[in-house]
Motif scaffolding. Sequence first.
Motif, PDB file in Angstrom:
ATOM      1  N   PRO A  34       6.765  -5.640 -12.436  1.00 20.35           N
ATOM      2  CA  PRO A  34       5.459  -5.774 -12.471  1.00 20.35           C
ATOM      3  C   PRO A  34       4.835  -5.774 -10.817  1.00 20.35           C
ATOM      4  N   LYS A  35       3.421  -5.319 -10.649  1.00 16.46           N
ATOM      5  CA  LYS A  35       2.933  -5.298  -9.405  1.00 16.46           C
ATOM      6  C   LYS A  35       2.701  -6.589  -8.820  1.00 16.46           C
ATOM      7  N   SER A  36       2.697  -7.628  -9.628  1.00 16.83           N
ATOM      8  CA  SER A  36       2.265  -8.853  -9.162  1.00 16.83           C
ATOM      9  C   SER A  36       3.587  -9.561  -8.194  1.00 16.83           C
ATOM     10  N   LEU A  37       4.736  -8.873  -8.488  1.00 17.83           N
ATOM     11  CA  LEU A  37       5.685  -9.613  -7.427  1.00 17.83           C
ATOM     12  C   LEU A  37       5.392  -8.787  -6.179  1.00 17.83           C
ATOM     13  N   LEU A  38       4.636  -7.932  -6.004  1.00 15.75           N
ATOM     14  CA  LEU A  38       4.446  -7.428  -4.302  1.00 15.75           C
ATOM     15  C   LEU A  38       3.343  -8.310  -3.942  1.00 15.75           C
ATOM     16  N   ASP A  39       2.581  -9.054  -4.692  1.00 14.85           N
ATOM     17  CA  ASP A  39       1.430  -9.916  -4.085  1.00 14.85           C
ATOM     18  C   ASP A  39       1.764 -10.917  -3.039  1.00 14.85           C
ATOM     19  N   GLN A  40       3.080 -11.437  -3.327  1.00 10.47           N
ATOM     20  CA  GLN A  40       3.394 -12.539  -2.400  1.00 10.47           C
ATOM     21  C   GLN A  40       5.012 -12.213  -2.080  1.00 10.47           C
ATOM     22  N   SER A  41       5.197 -11.787  -0.978  1.00  6.06           N
ATOM     23  CA  SER A  41       6.421 -11.543  -0.565  1.00  6.06           C
ATOM     24  C   SER A  41       7.097 -12.859   0.287  1.00  6.06           C
TER      25      SER A  41
ATOM     26  N   SER B   8      22.263  -0.224  -2.593  1.00  8.46           N
ATOM     27  CA  SER B   8      22.228  -0.052  -3.999  1.00  8.46           C
ATOM     28  C   SER B   8      21.000  -0.503  -4.633  1.00  8.46           C
ATOM     29  N   VAL B   9      20.074  -1.157  -4.221  1.00 10.62           N
ATOM     30  CA  VAL B   9      18.768  -1.742  -4.524  1.00 10.62           C
ATOM     31  C   VAL B   9      17.519  -1.093  -3.784  1.00 10.62           C
ATOM     32  N   GLN B  10      16.974  -0.147  -4.302  1.00  9.61           N
ATOM     33  CA  GLN B  10      15.848   0.579  -3.480  1.00  9.61           C
ATOM     34  C   GLN B  10      14.604   0.324  -4.193  1.00  9.61           C
ATOM     35  N   ILE B  11      13.683  -0.020  -3.230  1.00 14.92           N
ATOM     36  CA  ILE B  11      12.118   0.108  -3.941  1.00 14.92           C
ATOM     37  C   ILE B  11      11.633   1.254  -3.622  1.00 14.92           C
ATOM     38  N   VAL B  12      10.978   2.008  -4.299  1.00 16.29           N
ATOM     39  CA  VAL B  12      10.967   3.633  -4.162  1.00 16.29           C
ATOM     40  C   VAL B  12       9.814   3.781  -3.637  1.00 16.29           C
ATOM     41  N   ARG B  13       9.593   4.732  -2.509  1.00 12.82           N
ATOM     42  CA  ARG B  13       8.294   5.083  -2.082  1.00 12.82           C
ATOM     43  C   ARG B  13       8.314   6.685  -2.266  1.00 12.82           C
ATOM     44  N   PRO B  14       7.097   7.366  -2.067  1.00 16.14           N
ATOM     45  CA  PRO B  14       6.956   8.999  -2.188  1.00 16.14           C
ATOM     46  C   PRO B  14       8.191   9.873  -1.456  1.00 16.14           C
TER      47      PRO B  14
ATOM     48  N   PHE C  76       5.778  -1.026 -10.269  1.00 13.68           N
ATOM     49  CA  PHE C  76       6.498  -0.283  -9.277  1.00 13.68           C
ATOM     50  C   PHE C  76       7.910   0.020  -9.837  1.00 13.68           C
ATOM     51  N   THR C  77       8.636   1.007  -9.089  1.00 14.53           N
ATOM     52  CA  THR C  77       9.712   1.544  -9.529  1.00 14.53           C
ATOM     53  C   THR C  77      10.982   1.154  -8.440  1.00 14.53           C
TER      54      THR C  77
ATOM     55  N   ARG D 111       0.891  -1.333  -0.091  1.00 11.51           N
ATOM     56  CA  ARG D 111      -0.007   0.059   0.132  1.00 11.51           C
ATOM     57  C   ARG D 111       0.758   1.128  -0.029  1.00 11.51           C
ATOM     58  N   ARG D 112       2.149   1.217   0.500  1.00 11.89           N
ATOM     59  CA  ARG D 112       2.973   2.460   0.661  1.00 11.89           C
ATOM     60  C   ARG D 112       3.672   2.480  -0.859  1.00 11.89           C
ATOM     61  N   ILE D 113       3.806   1.576  -1.526  1.00 15.52           N
ATOM     62  CA  ILE D 113       4.632   1.649  -2.669  1.00 15.52           C
ATOM     63  C   ILE D 113       3.809   2.031  -3.792  1.00 15.52           C
ATOM     64  N   PRO D 114       4.224   3.116  -4.526  1.00 18.38           N
ATOM     65  CA  PRO D 114       3.383   3.874  -5.505  1.00 18.38           C
ATOM     66  C   PRO D 114       3.359   2.759  -6.899  1.00 18.38           C
TER      67      PRO D 114
END
Length: 674
Positions: free
Chosen positions: A487-494, A515-521, A436-437, A426-429
């Motif tokens: 794709p957003k589908s990768l966030l469905d199952q962590s 070095s690898v960052q999943i971006v939030r606002p 997602f970025t 929910r916090r990942i745009p």
Amino acid sequence: MNHHPGFDYIALCAYALIGILVVAFVLLAFRDVGRLRTGIFRSWAIGRTTIAEAWNARIWAIVPIWFLICLIISLLVRPYSAASQVEIYLTILLRAQLVMLLVYLGILACVSLPRERERRTLITTGSKPISRLELLLGKVIGICAAGLAMLVLMTAITWGFMAVINMHIEHDAAVLYAHEKRSYNSLVRRIPPEPGIRYTAQHGVLQAQNYYTGTLRIAGLINYQTNPPERALKGGSSETLYFDFPSLPAQFVSPPVFLFRFVVLRMNTGAKPNTPAQQAAMLQPVKIHVTAVLRDNPMMTAQQSLTLNPSGTVEWRPKQWTNFFSLYEPATGQLYDPGPVLLKVTCPTLGAYLFFGDGTQAQPAACLALNLDRSRVPAGMMIPKPDPVITGFKSNNKQEIVGPSYSHPGIPAEVASFEFAHLPDRRIPIGKHGNFTVHLFLSVDKQENEALPAIADITAFTLADPTHPIRMQLRFAEKHLTVLKLPKSLLDQSPLVINIQSNYPGHWIKLTQNSVQIVRPPSPFIVNLAKSEFIIFCEMVLLVVIGVTASTRLGWPVAMLTTMVCYVLGNLFHFVYKLMILGGFGLYGPYIDSKMKGLWYYQIGSFITAVMVKMLYALVRLMPDFTRFDPLHDIVISRNLPWIVPTVDAGWTLACALPILALGYLLLRKQELA
């Protein structure tokens, strides 16, 4: 041998002394505390006078001098990338603020009261209905208010300076992106322009990023189809496997030993695996190189090369094993403990992969300490901390992974794996295309194929379904961030796993934990800067309180020396604590101690050294821990500083300032305000 401190009775005594001081203050100053409702205005009157004194002392000159020094240093420094410009310039600006404000305000705090005594103005102040507590608070409030005004001006100048730098970065990125786009459209350039350059041109680099970082694991091979994942140490590489043991109890009658056990996988290293040379190489025994290091004394090491037997196991006992194990002498009742032990393992055998367990119930530990003292360890054995770490080649605080090899095409490239657990989607745009970025901050060291671009092989999947990964090749720009869309589908199952490998032989990819960052606002940069400046203000307030307290009885030269010593000791807390753990001449190790403990001069010297170190540790325990204040940790990497950090620092400042003010109240002579 090193003496393990056990219960920290010195800290207990220090805290008890501070508690007695606070209780004495409460008992003697309860009337003055009760008058603070109206006395705060009298304190502010003294504070206004102190501010005027600071202004007459030309405190305003700090700001232009600070900016001139920062400007000269900035002109001499040449950052190599946009991200490094933010880090370097902010470090220069904030460090210079901290040093200049602490030095000037520390001097002002030590001089203010003694100067009033010399000028007899303290008599005039004492003729008014003012208490000792109100006088101390007035001095602290006035000096801190003057420092706060200078800090606000410096903050505004810092923000303006960084805004100008950000404008130049945006302009350069826009020009570079337009040039690459024109070259690509005219078929002069075959590689499309970098999305990361366009992102920098649109958004700049002056942001307080909110992002998620994963757990970095480097290995020769990683198999995520097992739970937990299987990892392997790559032979013939720069990879190092670490086993972290706590204190290891042992006894003289039964010397302990380390047992290593691996599952060995051999791979053909050449293009023709059936040649006699390849077959002979496959039959060579697998070797490992082991190094034991004491965490509390890194100078104490032992190393040896070992050969694994066909089952992948080998035993090892350091030659001077008493340096690394805790020993108890029943005759004297003394316990000698060198502390935690770190084992480093490398494999020089090319083509060998050593799979190891992580120490959980599903995977037994790959390293055991055997023949331990059963009176202290009932099982007689001990395993290291679970999930041992593998590191790659280290250079400039970064780790490097190498790509495939022309001479050994059968050996795959090293893997840098980032595992993201419990991602709140929910916090990942999510973008308009359902992606997602992910931001990548990678650099490359090209030992071969210098003309080829830097390309990383990306593999992304979830641990719930590792058999259906998303694979892509991504060209990254060394001096700019690289944007990756997943794709957003990768966030469905962590958990989510992102693996990175170098594509070309001779290309070493450099990376860190971030070095690898999943971006939030992102958050506004000015708010993040204000948080860092507030941490500087908290450190400044604490030093002012120490200076004012020291000047209540001491002359200004001695007060300045006392304040400086308190600040230095407050920054040496962890260093002095480690010295106390070593104890006396124990830093030379238990072997030398056992050989020389009969010599009277060695015993006397060790005793005197241990006593001096404990006295120093007692003084450090009475000082505030200035190492807690770190205004640069997050802002220099463009990361949003959590609100909890300045909140905790503010509470720590108040908790430390209270007993120091209590000491100043008790030391201030009543006759001066009679």
